[in-house]
Design a protein around this motif. Structure first.
Motif, PDB file in Angstrom:
ATOM      1  N   GLN A 132       0.831  -1.212   0.000  1.00 41.59           N
ATOM      2  CA  GLN A 132       0.000   0.000   0.000  1.00 41.59           C
ATOM      3  C   GLN A 132       0.863   1.259   0.000  1.00 41.59           C
ATOM      4  O   GLN A 132       0.597   2.215  -0.737  1.00 41.59           O
ATOM      5  CB  GLN A 132      -0.916  -0.005   1.231  1.00 41.59           C
ATOM      6  N   PHE A 135       2.465   1.603  -3.361  1.00 39.55           N
ATOM      7  CA  PHE A 135       1.459   2.025  -4.350  1.00 39.55           C
ATOM      8  C   PHE A 135       1.256   3.542  -4.277  1.00 39.55           C
ATOM      9  O   PHE A 135       1.197   4.228  -5.316  1.00 39.55           O
ATOM     10  CB  PHE A 135       0.140   1.289  -4.095  1.00 39.55           C
ATOM     11  N   ILE A 150      -5.421   6.771 -12.813  1.00 32.93           N
ATOM     12  CA  ILE A 150      -5.330   5.826 -11.699  1.00 32.93           C
ATOM     13  C   ILE A 150      -6.502   6.033 -10.735  1.00 32.93           C
ATOM     14  O   ILE A 150      -7.124   5.070 -10.258  1.00 32.93           O
ATOM     15  CB  ILE A 150      -3.984   6.003 -10.962  1.00 32.93           C
ATOM     16  N   LEU A 154      -9.308   3.329  -9.599  1.00 33.38           N
ATOM     17  CA  LEU A 154      -9.455   2.944  -8.194  1.00 33.38           C
ATOM     18  C   LEU A 154     -10.873   3.163  -7.689  1.00 33.38           C
ATOM     19  O   LEU A 154     -11.226   2.688  -6.602  1.00 33.38           O
ATOM     20  CB  LEU A 154      -8.470   3.736  -7.328  1.00 33.38           C
ATOM     21  N   LEU A 159     -11.721  -3.830  -7.626  1.00 34.85           N
ATOM     22  CA  LEU A 159     -10.464  -3.859  -8.359  1.00 34.85           C
ATOM     23  C   LEU A 159      -9.497  -4.843  -7.692  1.00 34.85           C
ATOM     24  O   LEU A 159      -9.252  -4.775  -6.486  1.00 34.85           O
ATOM     25  CB  LEU A 159      -9.845  -2.461  -8.383  1.00 34.85           C
ATOM     26  N   LEU A 161      -5.629  -6.857  -7.347  1.00 31.39           N
ATOM     27  CA  LEU A 161      -4.249  -6.376  -7.309  1.00 31.39           C
ATOM     28  C   LEU A 161      -3.681  -6.258  -8.717  1.00 31.39           C
ATOM     29  O   LEU A 161      -2.996  -5.284  -9.048  1.00 31.39           O
ATOM     30  CB  LEU A 161      -3.391  -7.316  -6.461  1.00 31.39           C
ATOM     31  N   ASP A 163      -5.293  -5.738 -11.485  1.00 32.89           N
ATOM     32  CA  ASP A 163      -5.911  -4.603 -12.170  1.00 32.89           C
ATOM     33  C   ASP A 163      -5.352  -3.278 -11.651  1.00 32.89           C
ATOM     34  O   ASP A 163      -5.161  -2.331 -12.423  1.00 32.89           O
ATOM     35  CB  ASP A 163      -7.423  -4.637 -11.986  1.00 32.89           C
ATOM     36  N   ALA A 164      -5.085  -3.219 -10.348  1.00 32.12           N
ATOM     37  CA  ALA A 164      -4.557  -1.981  -9.770  1.00 32.12           C
ATOM     38  C   ALA A 164      -3.155  -1.693 -10.280  1.00 32.12           C
ATOM     39  O   ALA A 164      -2.815  -0.547 -10.617  1.00 32.12           O
ATOM     40  CB  ALA A 164      -4.562  -2.076  -8.250  1.00 32.12           C
TER      41      ALA A 164
END
Length: 448
Positions: A132, A135, A150, A154, A159, A161, A163-164
């Motif tokens: 996190q 990210f 982004i 989000l 969503l 991991l 896809d993120a």
């Protein structure tokens, strides 16, 4: 000039010329012989040993047929004088065939260098920032346009991991080595395969295995062995309470239930050290070491012609195949887009070497006990034999994973070094007890 003639016993006699026509007694056999005339004698420096002297007068005793046999010492001296001294290359070849000292016999020590990436990783200070935090750092470093894209992605609460990370610049977190959707880790797998095959090809001066055979064993374990492991894991998810029955089926279900409980204990983050150790040993350790030993168990049950060196090479190749296959799966699931380069180095070098060490020691253990294994026809007895030869690698494997899970890096490093020591002890004990190549049966005195 002396008269030279031969007795029937093979003794070559000499007399002066003036004694021609008289009789003489052979000093070796005692036979009385007439001395021939000089002109009747044609001396052969290498006389025919079957020649016998005929009687010239009725009063003479018949000549005894020759029974002369050259002495073994004489033949040995003659053969030694006629045989050229062996060339140094031939002498070295015989020494290698007998398992005598050779630098290649100790080339397995190079495996210790494969642990260097693991040593550096475990002793270095780890970055404690979680995904996190990384990210957030990645988003802050992005351009305003990328940040808007982004934030829009989000907004989807479902969503994943993957896809993120896919919406991030480069499809990876800040500090990651590869993007999330890359296949570059297959290149690392290929490099590791070639490197370990070349390394294993150097091992030992006798009983060398063919490269294609080692490649086939590694490919078998990396595919079929992994599939068997996944099937066992899948079947262990079915708990015993869902089935009834008795006999062999009930025993199999009990084993699968125990393996399933072991995996649950290993993966549970709340498990204490003891439960984690039991789980990793009888779950991960048992199943993975068995999957790697399948080619060895199959071969020694049918043929058993291979010595301990060949079994070690097969075990190394099987462990390499499994370790590289595991590295490919871990890279695609956990490393790509997230981890730095160092984890790929550890996974495709050090972890592959550890798997090879554990499975190679199992291979040597099977070859040392092959006489007992050949006569096993009962499934229960095979299970006990399997646990016997796999016990220490299972424990080493289990405790290594447990210590990593508990963040005890120093302890995990000690277990890794002990793993190399365990293989080295097996090799040196086998070399001292049975130095030559050949059938593993000939080494039955090594069984423990």
């Amino acid at each position: 000039m002396a008269i030279t003639f031969e007795c029937g016993c093979g003794k070559v006699l000499k007399a002066r010329d003036e004694l021609a026509g008289r009789k003489a007694r052979c000093p070796q056999c005692g036979t009385t012989l007439p001395i021939p005339q000089p002109e009747a004698v044609a001396f052969d420096p290498e006389p025919d040993l079957t020649y016998s002297l005929h009687e010239d007068e009725p009063s003479h005793r018949p000549a005894t047929p020759s029974t002369y046999q050259p002495s073994p010492q004489a033949e040995t001296r003659t053969s030694r004088s006629r045989t050229p001294s062996p060339q140094p290359a031939a002498t070295k070849a015989r020494a290698r065939a007998g398992g005598e000292s050779s630098l290649l016999e100790y080339s397995y020590l190079l495996l210790a260098f494969a642990l260097i990436p693991l040593v550096i990783s475990l002793l270095s200070k780890e970055d404690k920032s979680d995904i996190q935090d990384r990210f957030t750092q990645t988003v802050q470093k992005a351009t305003p346009e990328e940040q808007k894209r982004i934030e829009g992605a989000l907004s989807n609460v479902e969503l994943s991991l993957d896809d993120a990370i896919a919406v991030l610049p480069g499809h990876k977190l800040d500090g990651a080595h590869l993007s999330r959707d890359t296949s570059a880790h297959w290149v690392y797998a290929a490099i590791a395969t070639v490197g370990f095959l070349l390394l294993i090809g150097l091992f030992f001066s006798v009983e060398r295995a063919q490269t294609l055979h080692l490649l086939g064993i590694g490919a078998f374990t990396g595919t079929v062995g992994v599939i068997v492991l996944l099937l066992v894991q899948f079947c262990s998810n079915f708990r015993l309470r869902r089935f009834g029955g008795r006999g062999v089926f009930m025993i199999i279900m009990l084993i699968l239930t125990f393996i399933g409980w072991s995996y649950d204990s290993a993966n549970d983050p709340d498990s204490n050290f003891l439960l984690s150790a039991l789980g990793f040993t009888f779950g991960v350790g048992l199943c993975e070491e068995f999957a790697k030993a399948i080619p060895l168990f199959f071969y020694f049950k049918r043929h058993a012609e291979m010595g301990w060196r060949g079994a070690c090479l097969w075990g190394l190749a099987s462990g390499v195949g499994f370790g590289i296959s595991e590295g490919i799966m871990y890279s695609s699931r956990y490393y790509n887009g997230i981890s730095g380069f160092d984890i790929y180095l550890v996974r495709f070098v050090s972890c592959v070497a550890l798997h090879a060490m554990w499975s190679a020691s199992v291979g040597i253990a099977i070859s040392r006990n092959v006489d007992h294994y050949e006569h096993i026809d009962d499934a229960g007895e095979f299970g006990l034999f399997m646990l016997r030869v796999m016990a220490v690698p299972m424990l080493l494997h289990g405790f290594y994973d447990t210590l990593l899970k508990q963040d005890m890096n120093a302890g995990a490093l000690v277990v890794a070094l002990l793993s190399f020591g365990w293989l080295a002890w097996h090799i040196e004990l086998a070399r001292v007890t049975y130095p030559g190549a050949g059938r593993a049966k000939a080494a039955k005195k090594m069984a423990y």
